[in-house]
Design a protein around this motif. Structure first.
Motif, PDB file in Angstrom:
ATOM      1  N   THR A  17     -13.880  -5.933   3.797  1.00  0.00           N
ATOM      2  CA  THR A  17     -13.973  -4.543   3.358  1.00  0.00           C
ATOM      3  C   THR A  17     -12.820  -3.719   3.912  1.00  0.00           C
ATOM      4  OG1 THR A  17     -15.292  -3.707   5.215  1.00  0.00           O
ATOM      5  CG2 THR A  17     -16.489  -4.771   3.412  1.00  0.00           C
ATOM      6  N   TYR A  18     -12.657  -2.524   3.319  1.00  0.00           N
ATOM      7  CA  TYR A  18     -11.638  -1.579   3.761  1.00  0.00           C
ATOM      8  C   TYR A  18     -12.249  -0.189   3.804  1.00  0.00           C
ATOM      9  CZ  TYR A  18      -7.400   1.256   3.837  1.00  0.00           C
ATOM     10  OH  TYR A  18      -6.432   2.166   4.181  1.00  0.00           O
ATOM     11  N   GLU A  19     -11.999   0.515   4.895  1.00  0.00           N
ATOM     12  CA  GLU A  19     -12.500   1.870   5.076  1.00  0.00           C
ATOM     13  C   GLU A  19     -11.347   2.803   5.439  1.00  0.00           C
ATOM     14  OE1 GLU A  19     -15.086   4.563   8.222  1.00  0.00           O
ATOM     15  OE2 GLU A  19     -14.547   2.485   8.679  1.00  0.00           O
ATOM     16  N   THR A  20     -11.335   3.976   4.815  1.00  0.00           N
ATOM     17  CA  THR A  20     -10.351   4.994   5.159  1.00  0.00           C
ATOM     18  C   THR A  20     -10.966   6.361   4.953  1.00  0.00           C
ATOM     19  OG1 THR A  20      -8.151   5.879   4.693  1.00  0.00           O
ATOM     20  CG2 THR A  20      -9.372   4.967   2.835  1.00  0.00           C
ATOM     21  N   ASP A  21     -10.442   7.354   5.634  1.00  0.00           N
ATOM     22  CA  ASP A  21     -10.934   8.717   5.492  1.00  0.00           C
ATOM     23  C   ASP A  21     -10.329   9.437   4.297  1.00  0.00           C
ATOM     24  OD1 ASP A  21     -12.496   8.461   7.763  1.00  0.00           O
ATOM     25  OD2 ASP A  21     -10.923   9.201   9.100  1.00  0.00           O
ATOM     26  N   VAL A  22      -9.274   8.873   3.694  1.00  0.00           N
ATOM     27  CA  VAL A  22      -8.629   9.559   2.577  1.00  0.00           C
ATOM     28  C   VAL A  22      -9.247   9.107   1.261  1.00  0.00           C
ATOM     29  CG1 VAL A  22      -6.490   9.682   3.902  1.00  0.00           C
ATOM     30  CG2 VAL A  22      -6.795   7.864   2.215  1.00  0.00           C
ATOM     31  N   LEU A  23      -8.934   9.839   0.216  1.00  0.00           N
ATOM     32  CA  LEU A  23      -9.482   9.564  -1.102  1.00  0.00           C
ATOM     33  C   LEU A  23      -9.034   8.197  -1.612  1.00  0.00           C
ATOM     34  CD1 LEU A  23     -10.845  10.444  -3.832  1.00  0.00           C
ATOM     35  CD2 LEU A  23      -8.606  11.404  -4.456  1.00  0.00           C
ATOM     36  N   ILE A  24      -9.974   7.430  -2.167  1.00  0.00           N
ATOM     37  CA  ILE A  24      -9.658   6.213  -2.912  1.00  0.00           C
ATOM     38  C   ILE A  24     -10.345   6.316  -4.265  1.00  0.00           C
ATOM     39  CG2 ILE A  24      -9.982   3.724  -3.088  1.00  0.00           C
ATOM     40  CD1 ILE A  24      -9.664   3.426  -0.185  1.00  0.00           C
ATOM     41  N   ASP A  25      -9.582   6.211  -5.333  1.00  0.00           N
ATOM     42  CA  ASP A  25     -10.141   6.188  -6.678  1.00  0.00           C
ATOM     43  C   ASP A  25      -9.627   4.954  -7.396  1.00  0.00           C
ATOM     44  OD1 ASP A  25      -7.550   7.416  -6.603  1.00  0.00           O
ATOM     45  OD2 ASP A  25      -7.798   7.988  -8.699  1.00  0.00           O
ATOM     46  N   GLU A  26     -10.387   4.436  -8.336  1.00  0.00           N
ATOM     47  CA  GLU A  26      -9.998   3.238  -9.070  1.00  0.00           C
ATOM     48  C   GLU A  26      -8.653   3.446  -9.756  1.00  0.00           C
ATOM     49  OE1 GLU A  26     -13.063   2.136 -11.779  1.00  0.00           O
ATOM     50  OE2 GLU A  26     -14.225   1.087 -10.241  1.00  0.00           O
ATOM     51  N   GLY A  27      -7.738   2.524  -9.494  1.00  0.00           N
ATOM     52  CA  GLY A  27      -6.410   2.628 -10.067  1.00  0.00           C
ATOM     53  C   GLY A  27      -5.484   3.550  -9.315  1.00  0.00           C
ATOM     54  N   ALA A  28      -5.986   4.205  -8.253  1.00  0.00           N
ATOM     55  CA  ALA A  28      -5.176   5.098  -7.413  1.00  0.00           C
ATOM     56  C   ALA A  28      -4.400   6.111  -8.245  1.00  0.00           C
ATOM     57  CB  ALA A  28      -4.239   4.295  -6.522  1.00  0.00           C
ATOM     58  N   HIS A  29      -5.076   6.725  -9.195  1.00  0.00           N
ATOM     59  CA  HIS A  29      -4.421   7.781  -9.979  1.00  0.00           C
ATOM     60  C   HIS A  29      -4.152   9.002  -9.111  1.00  0.00           C
ATOM     61  CE1 HIS A  29      -5.021   5.733 -13.869  1.00  0.00           C
ATOM     62  NE2 HIS A  29      -6.147   5.303 -13.336  1.00  0.00           N
ATOM     63  N   LYS A  30      -5.044   9.237  -8.136  1.00  0.00           N
ATOM     64  CA  LYS A  30      -4.888  10.383  -7.247  1.00  0.00           C
ATOM     65  C   LYS A  30      -4.892   9.980  -5.775  1.00  0.00           C
ATOM     66  CE  LYS A  30      -7.158  13.647 -10.411  1.00  0.00           C
ATOM     67  NZ  LYS A  30      -8.282  14.627 -10.558  1.00  0.00           N
ATOM     68  N   GLY A  31      -5.624   8.944  -5.456  1.00  0.00           N
ATOM     69  CA  GLY A  31      -5.856   8.616  -4.060  1.00  0.00           C
ATOM     70  C   GLY A  31      -4.969   7.529  -3.515  1.00  0.00           C
ATOM     71  N   TRP A  60       0.817  -1.211   0.000  1.00  0.00           N
ATOM     72  CA  TRP A  60       0.000   0.000   0.000  1.00  0.00           C
ATOM     73  C   TRP A  60       0.852   1.262   0.000  1.00  0.00           C
ATOM     74  CZ3 TRP A  60      -1.312  -3.844   3.877  1.00  0.00           C
ATOM     75  CH2 TRP A  60      -0.370  -3.917   4.910  1.00  0.00           C
ATOM     76  N   HIS A  61       0.232   2.368  -0.325  1.00  0.00           N
ATOM     77  CA  HIS A  61       0.809   3.694  -0.068  1.00  0.00           C
ATOM     78  C   HIS A  61      -0.325   4.710  -0.108  1.00  0.00           C
ATOM     79  CE1 HIS A  61       0.502   5.098  -4.253  1.00  0.00           C
ATOM     80  NE2 HIS A  61       1.140   4.019  -4.662  1.00  0.00           N
ATOM     81  N   GLY A  62      -0.059   5.889   0.428  1.00  0.00           N
ATOM     82  CA  GLY A  62      -1.050   6.940   0.456  1.00  0.00           C
ATOM     83  C   GLY A  62      -1.114   7.696  -0.855  1.00  0.00           C
ATOM     84  N   PRO A  63      -1.991   8.696  -0.956  1.00  0.00           N
ATOM     85  CA  PRO A  63      -2.109   9.492  -2.186  1.00  0.00           C
ATOM     86  C   PRO A  63      -0.769  10.065  -2.610  1.00  0.00           C
ATOM     87  CG  PRO A  63      -3.904  10.009  -0.673  1.00  0.00           C
ATOM     88  CD  PRO A  63      -2.952   9.123   0.079  1.00  0.00           C
ATOM     89  N   GLY A  64      -0.487   9.948  -3.906  1.00  0.00           N
ATOM     90  CA  GLY A  64       0.755  10.482  -4.443  1.00  0.00           C
ATOM     91  C   GLY A  64       1.996   9.784  -3.944  1.00  0.00           C
ATOM     92  N   GLY A  65       1.852   8.566  -3.445  1.00  0.00           N
ATOM     93  CA  GLY A  65       2.992   7.830  -2.918  1.00  0.00           C
ATOM     94  C   GLY A  65       3.328   8.192  -1.486  1.00  0.00           C
ATOM     95  N   GLY A  66       2.453   8.948  -0.842  1.00  0.00           N
ATOM     96  CA  GLY A  66       2.733   9.399   0.514  1.00  0.00           C
ATOM     97  C   GLY A  66       2.383   8.372   1.573  1.00  0.00           C
ATOM     98  N   GLU A  67       2.249   8.842   2.803  1.00  0.00           N
ATOM     99  CA  GLU A  67       2.037   7.979   3.955  1.00  0.00           C
ATOM    100  C   GLU A  67       0.693   7.263   3.852  1.00  0.00           C
ATOM    101  OE1 GLU A  67       3.561   6.307   7.423  1.00  0.00           O
ATOM    102  OE2 GLU A  67       4.494   7.757   6.067  1.00  0.00           O
ATOM    103  N   PHE A  68       0.707   5.982   4.127  1.00  0.00           N
ATOM    104  CA  PHE A  68      -0.505   5.164   4.086  1.00  0.00           C
ATOM    105  C   PHE A  68      -1.355   5.442   5.323  1.00  0.00           C
ATOM    106  CE2 PHE A  68      -2.446   0.839   4.880  1.00  0.00           C
ATOM    107  CZ  PHE A  68      -3.371   0.922   3.851  1.00  0.00           C
ATOM    108  N   SER A  69      -2.675   5.488   5.149  1.00  0.00           N
ATOM    109  CA  SER A  69      -3.560   5.823   6.264  1.00  0.00           C
ATOM    110  C   SER A  69      -3.786   4.661   7.219  1.00  0.00           C
ATOM    111  CB  SER A  69      -4.914   6.295   5.725  1.00  0.00           C
ATOM    112  OG  SER A  69      -5.639   5.209   5.150  1.00  0.00           O
TER     113      SER A  69
END
Length: 696
Positions: free
Chosen positions: A179-193, A106-115
């Motif tokens: 299931t998986y729940e997070t407060d950060v953005l998740i988009d298909e393919g993680a182009h942004k999230g 895993w990784h967070g949006p833009g390759g950042g910290e994972f939530s």
């Protein structure tokens, strides 16, 4: 977000606690995991094994233009609302069944910290989860269970680059939804999230099978069985402790010769152990063959190094089924039953003498029945296979390689991939695609070759565990040798009629490589398969350096770029880059990177005689190369050379007539900018300078 849920029960015990009568339970699955006899029979009760994963959902039809879609992350079964929570569904399967392997990275949006959001496992339609907690903590953080049932890869791998594996089974009576729940953005393919890559292997038993569903109370009850399993997986019993019959298979093997041992009766081979000695041990590991015939049918033909999971270099490591020791002893504990007779042959196909300095075969009784299966192993090699050969087409140069297709009934139990990579780039972008019993779409489709083998992000660090290992990752992101192993226990794949195992080969570079999978399965008598013994490939000289696969191009009379003296550089760094692809002279170039606009590079080259010269430069073009001006001895010869190309290529560029002086001359490169479509890295590569004096 929910806090941590402490599901921890880890004390060591060697007594199996009571289980629900006649039912599949957590304890019975743990016992099955470490009972090597079980996998040698067709499963009872019967089950199918499938995989839920985050593969790119644009991959809809084998061979279609979208089949190679590669954003294999943050794709889910669906998104649903539960008590005001947005939950992404990773898996939803009707039972009775059991989750038997869970891999993720895993990784967070833009390759950042994972939530590290909340994972929930809902069983049998219950609105309250049987398991809930931060996903990283549950899979490999010890919240459910400790190592090795919960296992990341090498501690030398940075945490953000690790693959995470959970082998603790989660049985269920009717249904399992994860299931998986997070407060950060998740988009298909993680182009942004946020990016979540996952693979979940799960069993579905035949209808009517009784299964006791997982719960925190059952996890506590099973702590004795968990402790026993953990201890066995952490330290598999040393070879030779069982009360078994033992035979020896030792001695000299001249080129073309063999040694054999025959075992008679209704028995099972329960251990093989060999040590080889040869002047060229690496070649001997490839050209010495393990061949086993059961009841008159040859079912095993494999180079000895690949058979034991070390490839053609000794790389000490230990798994549940195999062991390679520091003193070069190769051991395995596959159980291999037969009805009347087994013949084990070690055959020397090479041109040198090989000594079997140590060889033991252990066997014991076996009650052959209608579920008993023969053990099989096959090996094939694609030597010098070209990668990225179609980079201009929509498939990006990816293609599927068929490792094995079996007709008959049996169980697929593992594989070893040995390769030599010739480029400083990752070779394993491709996904596994496994078709069971004639499926038109694979029930197992993955997210990357390294994910299949339990690690992530093409990392090279050594790791070992019970069911997955990387004895060597030396060739993962630079040129060199790599070997990966995956062995299956609860995640073994039964098949009633057939199984087809394809692996997509998707290299980041256009190059050539040697690529050799060994596959392992059990099958009932009468099964057939499509891999025949290939003597020529086993005899082929192994690759030790890049030039063993890619013979260097030599430009006659050229001055190699990597030999030039850098006289001046206003920014960036220069280095010699190994680039054994695309026909570069000498398989190397002078590489200038980390520079910016208006930076200047000056290199010096010698000339024996003054005069007018025809000059050709060998230059590199790629997606992250810049636009440059080139001057010779202060006179501009190319106003603008655009190094942009979507793939990496070598080009020969002719300059106008150049006046050169005897002795030292200077070639000056100035970065002007970059193509609008280029990655803004402004790189420059000089392969060679060819200067030919003009005749009067």
């Amino acid at each position: 977000m929910n806090g941590k849920t402490a599901f921890i029960g880890l004390s060591i015990s060697f007594i199996v606690l009571g289980t629900a009568s006649g039912a599949i339970t957590l304890e019975s699955l743990l016992e099955e995991m470490v009972d090597r006899d079980t996998i040698a029979r067709l499963p009872s009760p019967a089950y199918t094994c499938k995989q839920a994963s985050s593969y790119d959902r644009h991959s809809t039809e084998p061979g279609s233009p979208t089949w190679w879609a590669n954003m294999d992350r943050s794709y889910f079964v669906r998104v649903e609302q539960n008590d005001g929570r947005t939950e992404h569904v990773l898996m939803d399967a009707e039972g009775p069944g059991a989750v038997v392997r869970f891999w993720a990275t895993w990784h967070g949006p833009g390759g950042g910290e994972f939530s590290n959001g909340t994972m929930r496992v809902y069983l049998d339609g219950n609105p309250e989860p049987a398991v809930a907690g931060p996903i990283a903590d549950l899979i490999s953080g010890g919240l459910l269970v400790a190592e090795p049932l919960s296992r990341g890869v090498s501690p030398q791998t940075p945490y953000r680059n690790r693959g995470h594996n959970l082998y603790l089974p989660i049985p269920y009576a009717e249904r399992c939804k994860i299931t998986y729940e997070t407060d950060v953005l998740i988009d298909e393919g993680a182009h942004k999230g946020e990016a979540l890559y996952y693979q979940i292997n799960y069993r579905t038993y035949e209808q009517g099978t009784k299964v006791e569903s997982f719960s925190s109370d059952i996890l506590r009850r099973a702590r004795g069985a968990i402790g026993r399993t953990q201890a066995m997986l952490s330290q598999p019993r040393p070879f030779g402790l069982d009360d078994l019959d033992e035979g020896t298979l030792e001695g000299r093997l001249s080129p073309g010769r063999e040694r054999s041992i025959t075992i008679k009766g209704a028995k099972a081979i329960r251990g093989l152990q060999f040590q080889l000695k040869a002047d060229d041990l690496s070649q001997a590991l490839r050209s010495t063959i393990v061949e086993i015939t059961f009841d008159g049918t040859r079912t095993v033909w494999c180079p000895i190094g690949d058979f034991f999971g070390t490839g053609y270099h000794i790389r000490p490591h230990s798994t549940w089924y195999t062991d390679v020791s520091a003193n070069r002893i190769l051991s395995c504990r596959w159980v291999m039953p037969f009805q009347k007779q087994a013949k084990i042959t070690i055959r020397n196909l090479g041109s040198q003498r090989v000594e079997l300095t140590y060889g033991r075969v252990q066997s014991g009784p076996w009650d052959w029945d209608e579920r008993s299966c023969y053990f099989h192993a096959a090996w094939k090699q694609w030597s010098g296979i070209e990668t990225q050969s179609n980079e201009k087409t929509r498939d990006h140069g990816a293609f599927d390689l068929n490792w094995i297709t079996v007709q008959g009934q049996g169980t697929y139990v593992g594989d070893v991939l040995t390769l030599f990579n010739t480029a400083n780039a990752w070779w394993g972008e491709g996904d596994e695609k496994i078709y069971v019993d004639g499926e038109s779409f694979p029930s197992h489709i993955g997210t990357g070759t390294e994910d299949y083998y339990g690690y992530a992000w093409c990392r090279p660090e050594f790791f070992e565990s019970a069911f997955h290992a990387q004895p060597s990752g030396d060739g993962n992101i630079v040129a060199g040798f790599s070997v990966n192993c995956r062995y299956r226990a609860l995640d073994a794949i039964p098949f009633r009629e057939s199984i087809q195992f394809d692996m997509e080969l998707w290299h980041w570079a256009r190059t050539k490589m040697d690529y050799a999978p060994a596959t392992f399965w059990y099958a009932r008598p009468g099964a057939t398969w499509d891999v025949e013994p290939n003597v020529d490939e086993a005899r082929r000289s192994i690759a030790l350096i890049v030039e063993d696969i890619i013979k260097p191009r030599r430009v006659e009379g050229a001055i190699e770029g990597e030999t030039l003296k850098v006289a001046d550089r206003t920014g960036g760094v220069t280095e010699v880059q190994d680039i054994a692809q695309h026909n570069w002279s000498g398989n190397r170039q002078l590489w200038w990177r980390h520079a910016g606009e208006n930076d200047r590079l000056v290199v010096e080259f010698p000339i024996d005689e003054a005069g007018d010269y025809n000059m050709t430069l060998g230059l590199t073009k790629a997606i992250d190369y810049g636009i440059v001006r080139i001057a010779i001895n202060g006179e501009t010869k190319l106003d603008s050379f655009d190094g942009f190309n979507r793939s990496v290529i070598a080009v020969d560029v002719k300059l106008p007539t150049c006046r050169l002086q005897k002795g030292t001359n200077r070639l000056e490169v100035t970065i002007l900018g970059s193509n609008p479509e280029a990655v803004k890295s402004y790189m420059f590569g000089l392969d060679y300078i060819l200067a030919t004096k003009r005749s009067k």
